[in-house]
Design a protein around this motif. Structure first.
Motif, PDB file in Angstrom:
ATOM      1  N   UNK A 242       0.876  -1.140   0.120  1.00 23.44           N
ATOM      2  CA  UNK A 242       0.084   0.054   0.046  1.00 23.44           C
ATOM      3  C   UNK A 242       0.843   1.303   0.154  1.00 23.44           C
ATOM      4  N   UNK A 243       1.912   1.018   0.714  1.00 19.52           N
ATOM      5  CA  UNK A 243       2.777   2.482   0.909  1.00 19.52           C
ATOM      6  C   UNK A 243       3.568   2.556  -0.437  1.00 19.52           C
ATOM      7  N   UNK A 250       1.618   9.180  -5.882  1.00 24.29           N
ATOM      8  CA  UNK A 250       2.100  10.755  -5.389  1.00 24.29           C
ATOM      9  C   UNK A 250       3.039  11.094  -6.431  1.00 24.29           C
ATOM     10  N   UNK A 251       4.071  10.281  -6.954  1.00 32.05           N
ATOM     11  CA  UNK A 251       4.997  10.740  -7.732  1.00 32.05           C
ATOM     12  C   UNK A 251       4.219  11.020  -9.078  1.00 32.05           C
ATOM     13  N   UNK A 252       3.368  10.102  -9.471  1.00 34.73           N
ATOM     14  CA  UNK A 252       2.715  10.336 -10.906  1.00 34.73           C
ATOM     15  C   UNK A 252       1.963  11.489 -11.031  1.00 34.73           C
ATOM     16  N   UNK A 253       1.364  12.201  -9.629  1.00 34.08           N
ATOM     17  CA  UNK A 253       0.652  13.198  -9.660  1.00 34.08           C
ATOM     18  C   UNK A 253       1.491  14.499  -9.738  1.00 34.08           C
ATOM     19  N   UNK A 254       2.669  14.230  -9.004  1.00 32.79           N
ATOM     20  CA  UNK A 254       3.635  15.579  -9.334  1.00 32.79           C
ATOM     21  C   UNK A 254       3.992  15.640 -10.475  1.00 32.79           C
TER      22      UNK A 254
END
Length: 265
Positions: A242-243, A250-254
């Motif tokens: 999950x982590x 998160x990396x993809x959204x950034x």
């Protein structure tokens, strides 16, 4: 027929002849017995006269016996004797004279009559009985005297030790043979590479790997057991996944935000 004195003489002569005819057979068959008081004697317990010169030929292990016929000329002399002795085991019969037996004997005369008889026997014998044939008439004859010898002692035979009987050894009786048992041959154990357990789905217990020692693997408490320890391995793997998912998201959204900014500019 004769009468008077002549007849009486002839009658007397006939009676005398008849008497002679009857008496003569009795004299010819005359016998005498051993004096009863001398029966059962041994040379050692009778009157001994070893100085009798006719005992000189006696051996040291022999008894000498002297028999005599009493009664004077009317008894005549010995014609023969038959004596019975006992040697301690059985009776022995001895005749005098007898030049062929093992017992020396001899007759001796006195006054022209054969009235003395000598006999040598092994020492220790017992005189049991006796009969004598005589030339005239006699009722009995006597044991006059003896000379006792010393019984010989046989040489002792070398003693041979009796063989010791061997004790038989009881051999065990063979029982039915059992078939040989094949012992299992040890096969060298080959280490098995255990696969690294991958992440398991939540709620799924890892299965045992074949070839592993069940005692070495950690025991998994049965579901529903209260008071057992929590299963931490599956939860840790789930949290890690999950982590990673959150980090990746998160990396993809950034990166998408950066592209949007660049595009707008």
């Amino acid at each position: 027929m004769f009468q008077g004195p002549t007849a009486r003489v002839l009658t007397g002569a006939a009676a005398a002849v008849a008497g002679l005819a009857l008496a003569t057979p009795a004299w010819a068959a005359s016998g005498a017995s051993l004096n009863p008081s001398h029966k059962g004697s041994t040379a050692a317990n009778f009157q001994q006269e070893c100085n009798d010169k006719r005992m000189a030929g006696r051996q040291a292990d022999q008894d000498g016996w002297h028999f005599v016929l009493p009664g004077g000329p009317s008894a005549g002399g010995f014609a023969s004797l038959s004596l019975t002795f006992n040697d301690g085991v059985s009776d022995v019969y001895i005749a005098i004279p007898d030049a062929h037996d093992a017992y020396p004997d001899a007759f001796y005369e006195a006054g022209g009559r054969q009235i003395h008889a000598y006999l040598f026997t092994p020492a220790g014998w017992t005189l049991k009985d006796g009969k004598a044939k005589v030339t005239e008439q006699a009722a009995f004859f006597n044991l006059s005297h003896t000379c006792a010898g010393t019984p010989s002692t046989p040489d002792p035979e070398p003693s041979t030790p009796a063989p010791t009987p061997s004790t038989p050894v009881d051999e065990p009786t063979p029982g039915p043979s059992e078939p040989p048992v094949d012992e299992p041959t040890e096969t060298p154990s080959v280490p098995v590479d255990e696969p690294t357990p991958g992440p398991s789905e939540p709620g799924q217990e890892p299965s045992e790997t074949p070839g592993t020692d069940p005692s070495a693997a950690p025991s998994t408490p049965a579901a529903g057991d209260e008071g057992g320890l929590p299963v931490t391995g599956a939860a840790a793997a789930t949290i890690a996944l999950v982590g990673l998912g959150l980090v990746g998201g998160g990396a993809a959204m950034v990166m998408m935000r950066r592209r949007k900014v660049t595009f707008t500019s």
